[in-house]
Design a protein around this motif. Sequence first.
Motif, PDB file in Angstrom:
ATOM      1  N   GLY A 150       0.740  -1.303   0.009  1.00  0.00           N
ATOM      2  CA  GLY A 150      -0.092  -0.008   0.086  1.00  0.00           C
ATOM      3  C   GLY A 150       0.822   1.191   0.035  1.00  0.00           C
ATOM      4  N   SER A 151       0.268   2.316  -0.574  1.00  0.00           N
ATOM      5  CA  SER A 151       1.171   3.625  -0.856  1.00  0.00           C
ATOM      6  C   SER A 151      -0.099   4.830  -0.508  1.00  0.00           C
ATOM      7  CB  SER A 151       1.751   3.952  -1.906  1.00  0.00           C
ATOM      8  OG  SER A 151       2.548   2.902  -2.246  1.00  0.00           O
ATOM      9  N   LEU A 152       0.334   5.591   0.244  1.00  0.00           N
ATOM     10  CA  LEU A 152      -0.507   6.984   0.850  1.00  0.00           C
ATOM     11  C   LEU A 152       0.053   8.086  -0.030  1.00  0.00           C
ATOM     12  CD1 LEU A 152      -2.611   8.288   2.454  1.00  0.00           C
ATOM     13  CD2 LEU A 152      -0.412   8.718   4.233  1.00  0.00           C
ATOM     14  N   TYR A 153      -1.197   8.573  -0.737  1.00  0.00           N
ATOM     15  CA  TYR A 153      -0.774   9.803  -1.582  1.00  0.00           C
ATOM     16  C   TYR A 153      -1.701  10.758  -1.205  1.00  0.00           C
ATOM     17  CZ  TYR A 153       2.295   6.891  -4.522  1.00  0.00           C
ATOM     18  OH  TYR A 153       3.146   6.382  -5.091  1.00  0.00           O
ATOM     19  N   PHE A 154      -1.648  12.228  -1.496  1.00  0.00           N
ATOM     20  CA  PHE A 154      -2.455  13.034  -1.269  1.00  0.00           C
ATOM     21  C   PHE A 154      -2.554  13.845  -2.559  1.00  0.00           C
ATOM     22  CE2 PHE A 154      -0.879  12.591   3.005  1.00  0.00           C
ATOM     23  CZ  PHE A 154      -1.987  12.799   3.616  1.00  0.00           C
ATOM     24  N   TYR A 155      -3.859  14.457  -2.993  1.00  0.00           N
ATOM     25  CA  TYR A 155      -4.099  15.054  -4.062  1.00  0.00           C
ATOM     26  C   TYR A 155      -3.598  16.698  -4.069  1.00  0.00           C
ATOM     27  CZ  TYR A 155      -7.068  11.079  -4.484  1.00  0.00           C
ATOM     28  OH  TYR A 155      -7.279   9.729  -4.494  1.00  0.00           O
ATOM     29  N   THR A 156      -2.452  16.855  -3.794  1.00  0.00           N
ATOM     30  CA  THR A 156      -1.814  18.193  -3.531  1.00  0.00           C
ATOM     31  C   THR A 156      -0.212  17.992  -3.939  1.00  0.00           C
ATOM     32  OG1 THR A 156      -1.711  19.928  -2.115  1.00  0.00           O
ATOM     33  CG2 THR A 156      -1.586  18.010  -1.114  1.00  0.00           C
ATOM     34  N   ARG A 157       0.273  19.278  -4.020  1.00  0.00           N
ATOM     35  CA  ARG A 157       1.696  19.243  -4.135  1.00  0.00           C
ATOM     36  C   ARG A 157       2.446  18.914  -2.804  1.00  0.00           C
ATOM     37  NH1 ARG A 157       5.214  23.915  -7.025  1.00  0.00           N
ATOM     38  NH2 ARG A 157       7.325  22.927  -6.315  1.00  0.00           N
ATOM     39  N   PRO A 158       3.099  18.202  -2.903  1.00  0.00           N
ATOM     40  CA  PRO A 158       3.877  17.525  -1.547  1.00  0.00           C
ATOM     41  C   PRO A 158       4.679  18.673  -0.810  1.00  0.00           C
ATOM     42  CG  PRO A 158       5.092  16.652  -3.211  1.00  0.00           C
ATOM     43  CD  PRO A 158       3.821  17.331  -3.929  1.00  0.00           C
ATOM     44  N   ASN A 159       3.992  19.138   0.174  1.00  0.00           N
ATOM     45  CA  ASN A 159       4.546  20.251   1.292  1.00  0.00           C
ATOM     46  C   ASN A 159       4.324  19.721   2.636  1.00  0.00           C
ATOM     47  OD1 ASN A 159       5.333  22.307   2.794  1.00  0.00           O
ATOM     48  ND2 ASN A 159       4.167  23.838   1.923  1.00  0.00           N
ATOM     49  N   TYR A 160       5.379  19.193   2.953  1.00  0.00           N
ATOM     50  CA  TYR A 160       5.326  18.181   4.278  1.00  0.00           C
ATOM     51  C   TYR A 160       4.848  19.047   5.405  1.00  0.00           C
ATOM     52  CZ  TYR A 160       6.826  15.131   7.914  1.00  0.00           C
ATOM     53  OH  TYR A 160       7.044  14.114   9.034  1.00  0.00           O
ATOM     54  N   ASP A 161       5.047  20.193   5.403  1.00  0.00           N
ATOM     55  CA  ASP A 161       4.686  21.053   6.747  1.00  0.00           C
ATOM     56  C   ASP A 161       3.221  21.224   6.741  1.00  0.00           C
ATOM     57  OD1 ASP A 161       7.310  21.150   7.524  1.00  0.00           O
ATOM     58  OD2 ASP A 161       7.605  23.349   6.684  1.00  0.00           O
ATOM     59  N   SER A 162       2.550  21.278   5.582  1.00  0.00           N
ATOM     60  CA  SER A 162       1.138  21.576   5.313  1.00  0.00           C
ATOM     61  C   SER A 162       0.458  20.216   5.520  1.00  0.00           C
ATOM     62  CB  SER A 162       0.993  21.940   4.031  1.00  0.00           C
ATOM     63  OG  SER A 162       1.404  23.519   3.909  1.00  0.00           O
ATOM     64  N   ILE A 163       0.843  19.303   5.153  1.00  0.00           N
ATOM     65  CA  ILE A 163       0.236  17.885   5.129  1.00  0.00           C
ATOM     66  C   ILE A 163       0.625  16.932   6.474  1.00  0.00           C
ATOM     67  CG2 ILE A 163      -0.159  17.791   2.477  1.00  0.00           C
ATOM     68  CD1 ILE A 163       2.003  15.787   2.419  1.00  0.00           C
ATOM     69  N   TYR A 164       1.488  17.378   7.092  1.00  0.00           N
ATOM     70  CA  TYR A 164       2.025  16.710   8.340  1.00  0.00           C
ATOM     71  C   TYR A 164       0.858  16.080   9.158  1.00  0.00           C
ATOM     72  CZ  TYR A 164       4.110  15.202  12.486  1.00  0.00           C
ATOM     73  OH  TYR A 164       4.680  14.398  13.337  1.00  0.00           O
ATOM     74  N   PRO A 165      -0.029  17.083   9.566  1.00  0.00           N
ATOM     75  CA  PRO A 165      -1.232  16.619  10.286  1.00  0.00           C
ATOM     76  C   PRO A 165      -2.347  15.526   9.882  1.00  0.00           C
ATOM     77  CG  PRO A 165      -1.179  18.910  10.531  1.00  0.00           C
ATOM     78  CD  PRO A 165      -0.166  18.442   9.263  1.00  0.00           C
ATOM     79  N   ALA A 166      -2.327  15.510   8.444  1.00  0.00           N
ATOM     80  CA  ALA A 166      -3.113  14.568   7.893  1.00  0.00           C
ATOM     81  C   ALA A 166      -2.553  13.379   7.695  1.00  0.00           C
ATOM     82  CB  ALA A 166      -3.774  15.293   6.489  1.00  0.00           C
ATOM     83  N   ALA A 167      -1.255  13.477   7.231  1.00  0.00           N
ATOM     84  CA  ALA A 167      -0.429  12.245   6.963  1.00  0.00           C
ATOM     85  C   ALA A 167      -0.226  11.576   8.245  1.00  0.00           C
ATOM     86  CB  ALA A 167       1.205  12.741   6.400  1.00  0.00           C
ATOM     87  N   THR A 168      -0.355  12.249   9.462  1.00  0.00           N
ATOM     88  CA  THR A 168      -0.022  11.286  10.671  1.00  0.00           C
ATOM     89  C   THR A 168      -1.089  10.525  11.225  1.00  0.00           C
ATOM     90  OG1 THR A 168       1.691  13.232  11.560  1.00  0.00           O
ATOM     91  CG2 THR A 168       0.553  11.718  12.941  1.00  0.00           C
ATOM     92  N   TYR A 169      -2.281  11.399  10.712  1.00  0.00           N
ATOM     93  CA  TYR A 169      -3.634  10.644  11.096  1.00  0.00           C
ATOM     94  C   TYR A 169      -3.829   9.641  10.218  1.00  0.00           C
ATOM     95  CZ  TYR A 169      -8.942  10.417  11.390  1.00  0.00           C
ATOM     96  OH  TYR A 169     -10.017  10.077  11.513  1.00  0.00           O
ATOM     97  N   LEU A 170      -3.395   9.589   8.758  1.00  0.00           N
ATOM     98  CA  LEU A 170      -3.728   8.364   7.834  1.00  0.00           C
ATOM     99  C   LEU A 170      -2.511   7.348   8.196  1.00  0.00           C
ATOM    100  CD1 LEU A 170      -4.707  10.343   4.696  1.00  0.00           C
ATOM    101  CD2 LEU A 170      -6.139   9.082   6.501  1.00  0.00           C
ATOM    102  N   GLN A 171      -1.343   7.769   8.760  1.00  0.00           N
ATOM    103  CA  GLN A 171      -0.438   6.867   9.172  1.00  0.00           C
ATOM    104  C   GLN A 171      -0.897   5.920   9.999  1.00  0.00           C
ATOM    105  OE1 GLN A 171       3.285   8.994   9.649  1.00  0.00           O
ATOM    106  NE2 GLN A 171       3.580   9.326   7.526  1.00  0.00           N
TER     107      GLN A 171
END
Length: 184
Positions: A150-171
């Motif tokens: 499995g791989s997790l992707y967001f429908y946005t340009r990767p900007n770690y600071d911006s997607i960090y909360p959502a990435a942590t939740y989905l991780q």
Amino acid sequence: MKIKSNYFLWGMILLFIGCQEAVIPKPKALLRLDYPTTEYELMETDHFNFLKNQESEFKNQDGTSMTLDYPRMKGSLFITYKEIRDNIDKLLMDAQKLSIEHASKADGILPHPFVNEKDRVYGMFFEVVGDAASQAQFYVTDSTDHFVTGSLYFYTRPNYDSIYPAATYLQNDIKKFMESIRWK
């Protein structure tokens, strides 16, 4: 000449009177994103069962390719199932190679091994730190019949600071997936 000096004098007086308040910098603010309390439900596929977040939408394309969409977070977890047919080494190399491909954009990739001997589930969770396209990858297997990646992707340009909360939740959801998977 006297008129010009009067303008200058009045200008200086107004400047000093107008700047009496001390400038106080604003305190740093932190973005607060509230995600709902995670509730899970059992999902069944042709080859395994697992717990999925009720916030996600499950799409089973053909029995081997599945997607967990998270519309609120604009992200998706792409899941692939493969049967093991004397190809466990190739499947493991492909799964690990996918994670390494993100190393060029990532600041780091943190591997977390997973072992559940009781239910014969073994795998690896890769946490990707930085501005990579995928923020997490994983694989699980029973090492004889079943292999899931499995791989997790967001429908946005990767900007770690911006997607960090959502990435942590989905991780955390991915870890729950790995912990709850049961082979059929």
